[in-house]
Design an enzyme around this catalytic site. Structure first.
Site, PDB file in Angstrom:
ATOM      1  N   HIS A 102       0.835  -1.204   0.000  1.00  0.00           N
ATOM      2  CA  HIS A 102       0.000   0.000   0.000  1.00  0.00           C
ATOM      3  C   HIS A 102       0.863   1.245   0.000  1.00  0.00           C
ATOM      4  CE1 HIS A 102       0.604  -1.201   4.226  1.00  0.00           C
ATOM      5  NE2 HIS A 102       0.598   0.096   4.519  1.00  0.00           N
ATOM      6  N   HIS A 104       0.573   5.268   1.087  1.00  0.00           N
ATOM      7  CA  HIS A 104      -0.178   6.291   1.820  1.00  0.00           C
ATOM      8  C   HIS A 104      -0.156   7.587   1.014  1.00  0.00           C
ATOM      9  CE1 HIS A 104       0.041   4.272   5.902  1.00  0.00           C
ATOM     10  NE2 HIS A 104       1.020   3.649   5.281  1.00  0.00           N
TER      11      HIS A 104
END
Ligand code: 5GP
Length: 140
Positions: A102, A104
Protein backbone atom coordinates in the site's frame (compact mmCIF):
# COMPACT_ATOMS: atom_id res chain seq x y z
CA UNK A 1 8.31 -13.95 3.57
CA UNK A 2 5.01 -15.22 2.16
CA UNK A 3 1.77 -13.36 1.58
CA UNK A 4 -0.88 -13.89 4.25
CA UNK A 5 -4.31 -13.92 2.54
CA UNK A 6 -5.96 -13.06 5.86
CA UNK A 7 -4.31 -9.65 6.27
CA UNK A 8 -6.69 -6.73 6.86
CA UNK A 9 -6.41 -5.27 3.37
CA UNK A 10 -7.06 -8.66 1.74
CA UNK A 11 -10.24 -8.82 3.84
CA UNK A 12 -11.19 -5.31 2.67
CA UNK A 13 -10.63 -6.42 -0.94
CA UNK A 14 -12.93 -9.42 -0.40
CA UNK A 15 -15.55 -7.23 1.29
CA UNK A 16 -15.22 -9.13 4.55
CA UNK A 17 -14.59 -5.96 6.56
CA UNK A 18 -15.90 -2.48 5.74
CA UNK A 19 -13.88 0.39 4.32
CA UNK A 20 -14.60 3.85 2.98
CA UNK A 21 -13.65 3.55 -0.66
CA UNK A 22 -12.92 6.48 -2.96
CA UNK A 23 -11.73 4.89 -6.20
CA UNK A 24 -11.17 1.62 -7.97
CA UNK A 25 -10.12 0.39 -11.38
CA UNK A 26 -9.32 -3.07 -12.73
CA UNK A 27 -6.03 -3.28 -10.85
CA UNK A 28 -6.20 -1.02 -7.79
CA UNK A 29 -8.45 0.06 -4.92
CA UNK A 30 -8.26 3.26 -2.85
CA UNK A 31 -9.85 3.67 0.59
CA UNK A 32 -9.53 5.98 3.56
CA UNK A 33 -7.09 5.22 6.38
CA UNK A 34 -9.03 4.68 9.63
CA UNK A 35 -6.27 6.39 11.63
CA UNK A 36 -5.55 9.37 9.38
CA UNK A 37 -2.39 11.36 9.97
CA UNK A 38 -3.75 14.20 7.80
CA UNK A 39 -7.20 15.10 6.48
CA UNK A 40 -7.74 13.04 3.33
CA UNK A 41 -5.20 10.35 4.27
CA UNK A 42 -5.98 7.42 2.00
CA UNK A 43 -4.34 4.18 0.87
CA UNK A 44 -3.73 2.79 -2.63
CA UNK A 45 -3.49 -1.00 -2.92
CA UNK A 46 -3.22 -3.49 -5.78
CA UNK A 47 -6.17 -5.86 -6.14
CA UNK A 48 -3.78 -8.79 -6.49
CA UNK A 49 -1.66 -10.15 -3.64
CA UNK A 50 1.85 -9.03 -2.71
CA UNK A 51 3.38 -8.03 0.62
CA UNK A 52 5.16 -4.83 -0.43
CA UNK A 53 7.54 -3.30 -3.00
CA UNK A 54 10.03 -6.12 -2.41
CA UNK A 55 7.87 -8.86 -3.93
CA UNK A 56 5.53 -6.80 -6.17
CA UNK A 57 5.56 -7.35 -9.92
CA UNK A 58 6.38 -4.46 -12.27
CA UNK A 59 2.72 -4.52 -13.33
CA UNK A 60 1.48 -4.16 -9.75
CA UNK A 61 3.89 -1.30 -9.12
CA UNK A 62 2.91 0.49 -12.32
CA UNK A 63 -0.80 0.18 -11.57
CA UNK A 64 -0.31 1.48 -8.03
CA UNK A 65 1.84 4.40 -9.19
CA UNK A 66 -0.69 5.45 -11.82
CA UNK A 67 -3.47 5.41 -9.24
CA UNK A 68 -1.29 7.11 -6.63
CA UNK A 69 -0.65 10.00 -9.02
CA UNK A 70 -4.35 10.30 -9.93
CA UNK A 71 -5.55 10.26 -6.34
CA UNK A 72 -2.77 12.58 -5.14
CA UNK A 73 -3.89 15.19 -7.65
CA UNK A 74 -7.52 14.80 -6.60
CA UNK A 75 -6.70 14.87 -2.87
CA UNK A 76 -4.63 18.04 -3.28
CA UNK A 77 -7.54 19.71 -5.05
CA UNK A 78 -10.08 18.37 -2.54
CA UNK A 79 -8.21 19.76 0.47
CA UNK A 80 -6.65 22.81 -1.20
CA UNK A 81 -3.31 21.30 -0.22
CA UNK A 82 0.05 22.76 -1.18
CA UNK A 83 1.66 19.34 -1.52
CA UNK A 84 1.29 15.67 -0.83
CA UNK A 85 3.41 13.17 1.09
CA UNK A 86 3.46 9.63 -0.31
CA UNK A 87 4.65 7.04 2.22
CA UNK A 88 5.36 3.36 1.72
CA UNK A 89 6.89 0.90 4.21
CA UNK A 90 8.45 -2.53 3.62
CA UNK A 91 8.46 -5.30 6.25
CA UNK A 92 8.15 -4.74 10.00
CA UNK A 93 11.68 -3.45 10.33
CA UNK A 94 10.86 -0.91 7.62
CA UNK A 95 7.78 0.28 9.52
CA UNK A 96 5.13 -1.83 7.75
CA UNK A 97 2.16 -3.02 9.84
CA UNK A 98 -0.23 -4.40 7.22
CA UNK A 99 1.40 -6.83 4.83
CA UNK A 100 -0.42 -6.09 1.58
CA UNK A 101 1.35 -3.51 -0.60
CA UNK A 102 0.00 0.00 0.00
CA UNK A 103 0.91 3.60 -0.64
CA UNK A 104 -0.18 6.29 1.82
CA UNK A 105 -1.39 9.57 0.29
CA UNK A 106 -1.24 12.47 2.75
CA UNK A 107 -2.35 15.95 1.64
CA UNK A 108 -0.11 18.59 3.23
CA UNK A 109 -0.46 22.23 4.20
CA UNK A 110 2.30 24.70 4.91
CA UNK A 111 3.43 24.53 8.55
CA UNK A 112 1.06 21.70 9.54
CA UNK A 113 2.78 18.53 10.75
CA UNK A 114 1.44 15.02 10.27
CA UNK A 115 -0.59 13.87 13.27
CA UNK A 116 0.88 11.03 15.37
CA UNK A 117 -0.06 7.53 14.16
CA UNK A 118 -2.56 5.26 15.86
CA UNK A 119 -5.57 7.51 16.58
CA UNK A 120 -8.92 6.37 15.16
CA UNK A 121 -10.99 9.05 13.42
CA UNK A 122 -14.79 9.35 13.62
CA UNK A 123 -16.47 7.47 10.78
CA UNK A 124 -18.50 10.53 9.75
CA UNK A 125 -15.35 12.66 9.44
CA UNK A 126 -13.72 9.98 7.30
CA UNK A 127 -16.85 9.73 5.13
CA UNK A 128 -16.97 13.50 4.64
CA UNK A 129 -13.29 13.57 3.62
CA UNK A 130 -13.83 10.67 1.22
CA UNK A 131 -16.70 12.59 -0.39
CA UNK A 132 -14.37 15.54 -0.99
CA UNK A 133 -11.90 13.32 -2.83
CA UNK A 134 -14.70 11.70 -4.85
CA UNK A 135 -16.01 15.14 -5.82
CA UNK A 136 -12.55 16.25 -6.95
CA UNK A 137 -12.20 13.05 -8.99
CA UNK A 138 -15.58 13.65 -10.61
CA UNK A 139 -14.57 17.19 -11.53
CA UNK A 140 -11.41 15.80 -13.13
P1 5GP B 1 1.70 0.61 7.43
O1 5GP B 1 1.56 -0.88 7.21
O2 5GP B 1 2.10 1.34 6.17
O3 5GP B 1 2.61 0.93 8.57
O4 5GP B 1 0.31 1.21 7.86
C1 5GP B 1 -0.92 0.56 7.75
C2 5GP B 1 -2.00 1.60 7.74
O5 5GP B 1 -3.23 0.93 7.70
C3 5GP B 1 -2.02 2.52 8.97
O6 5GP B 1 -1.96 3.89 8.55
C4 5GP B 1 -3.35 2.20 9.64
O7 5GP B 1 -3.95 3.34 10.21
C5 5GP B 1 -4.15 1.61 8.52
N1 5GP B 1 -5.14 0.61 8.93
C6 5GP B 1 -4.94 -0.40 9.82
N2 5GP B 1 -6.05 -1.13 9.95
C7 5GP B 1 -6.97 -0.60 9.10
C8 5GP B 1 -8.32 -0.95 8.76
O8 5GP B 1 -8.90 -1.91 9.27
N3 5GP B 1 -8.95 -0.17 7.84
C9 5GP B 1 -8.32 0.92 7.26
N4 5GP B 1 -9.05 1.62 6.38
N5 5GP B 1 -7.06 1.27 7.55
C10 5GP B 1 -6.39 0.52 8.45
Amino acid sequence: MTYDPDNIFAKILRGEIPSTQVYEDDDTLVFMDIMPRADGHCLVIPKTPCRNVLDASPEQLLACMKTTQKISQAAMAAFDAGGVTIQQFNEAVGGQEVFHLHFHILPRHDGIKLRPPGKMEDADVIAANAEKICAALAEG
